[in-house]
Design an enzyme around this catalytic site. Structure first.
Site, PDB file in Angstrom:
ATOM      1  N   CYS A   1      10.202  53.397  23.202  1.00 46.11           N
ATOM      2  CA  CYS A   1       9.816  52.311  24.110  1.00 46.11           C
ATOM      3  C   CYS A   1       9.133  51.240  23.280  1.00 46.11           C
ATOM      4  CB  CYS A   1       8.856  52.853  25.168  1.00 46.11           C
ATOM      5  SG  CYS A   1       8.212  51.582  26.275  1.00 46.11           S
TER       6      CYS A   1
ATOM      7  N   HIS B   1      14.629  54.390  32.482  1.00 50.80           N
ATOM      8  CA  HIS B   1      13.442  54.030  31.687  1.00 50.80           C
ATOM      9  C   HIS B   1      12.829  52.718  32.196  1.00 50.80           C
ATOM     10  CE1 HIS B   1      11.390  53.723  27.590  1.00 50.80           C
ATOM     11  NE2 HIS B   1      11.187  52.532  28.128  1.00 50.80           N
ATOM     12  N   GLU B   2      13.674  51.727  32.426  1.00 48.07           N
ATOM     13  CA  GLU B   2      13.154  50.401  32.810  1.00 48.07           C
ATOM     14  C   GLU B   2      12.615  50.396  34.240  1.00 48.07           C
ATOM     15  OE1 GLU B   2      12.591  48.504  30.475  1.00 48.07           O
ATOM     16  OE2 GLU B   2      13.963  49.390  29.011  1.00 48.07           O
TER      17      GLU B   2
ATOM     18  N   HIS C   1       9.193  51.724  34.425  1.00 47.10           N
ATOM     19  CA  HIS C   1       8.151  50.755  34.049  1.00 47.10           C
ATOM     20  C   HIS C   1       7.609  50.021  35.277  1.00 47.10           C
ATOM     21  CE1 HIS C   1       7.672  50.626  29.721  1.00 47.10           C
ATOM     22  NE2 HIS C   1       8.968  50.547  29.495  1.00 47.10           N
TER      23      HIS C   1
END
Ligand code: ZN
Length: 196
Positions: free
Chosen positions: A112, A154-155, A158
């Site tokens: 990341c 993953h995004e 966030h």
């Protein structure tokens, strides 16, 4: 070109908060277009394959992602096949909603830009579907398998204040250099047997 914002590093609370929905009418405003364009520039410069707005200190539900041949060329053909990594053009999702499809999962090293210099093994769903708005405010849906599905998970994490370090196999947490020296070029099945 305005000065690019730095990438926020882990520990900053903006990475741990739930980002806010973008009101649809804001999407066509210059400030929003500028945000998206600086996110894309920051992602490419890093270089990375995805970026969420909180990573440049903006608590809004916006992600950008892309995978380019020049980045994929840095890994071997075997790794490329194993990871199901293929180039795809830049995509912008505003207010994305992610659905994990089926039970198939895959575990690979993941990093990341906000946890600079480190990687760890993370299990992710192999296939996902994401709906949301594009950079013009038009509804879009993307159902995808493999590496892009990992990037999306993953995004979108966030945007909910979650980092991969919350999901990782913690004993695999390594500097990029150690991971490369110990596991680089090995098939993932072998890697999973070696990792403590
Ligand atoms: Zn990240």
């Amino acid at each position: 070109m305005p000065k690019l914002p730095p990438i926020v590093q882990t520990g900053d609370l903006v990475l741990r908060a739930r980002a806010e929905e973008v009101p649809a009418e804001k999407i066509r405003e210059k400030a929003f277009r500028d945000l998206v364009s600086s996110m894309i520039t920051v992602m490419r410069k890093a270089p990375g394959v995805g970026l969420a707005a909180p990573q440049i200190g903006v608590g809004l539900r916006v992600i950008v992602l892309e995978d380019r041949e020049e980045l994929i060329r840095k890994i071997s053909d075997d790794e490329r096949l194993e990871r199901k990594r293929e180039a795809f053009p830049t995509r912008v999702f505003v207010n994305p909603i992610l659905t994990r499809i089926g039970d198939e999962k895959a575990t690979f090293f993941e990093g990341c830009l906000s946890v600079h210099g480190y990687v760890a093994l993370v299990e992710r769903h192999l296939e996902v579907e994401v709906t949301g708005l594009d950079e013009e405010g038009v509804a879009q849906t993307w159902r995808v398998r493999g590496w892009p599905a990992r990037i999306l998970q993953h995004e979108v994490d966030h945007l909910d204040g979650t980092l991969y370090i919350d999901r990782m196999r913690s004993r695999s947490f390594s500097t990029q250099e150690h991971a490369k020296a110990l596991y680089g070029g090995k098939p993932i099945g072998e890697v999973l047997r070696i990792v403590p």
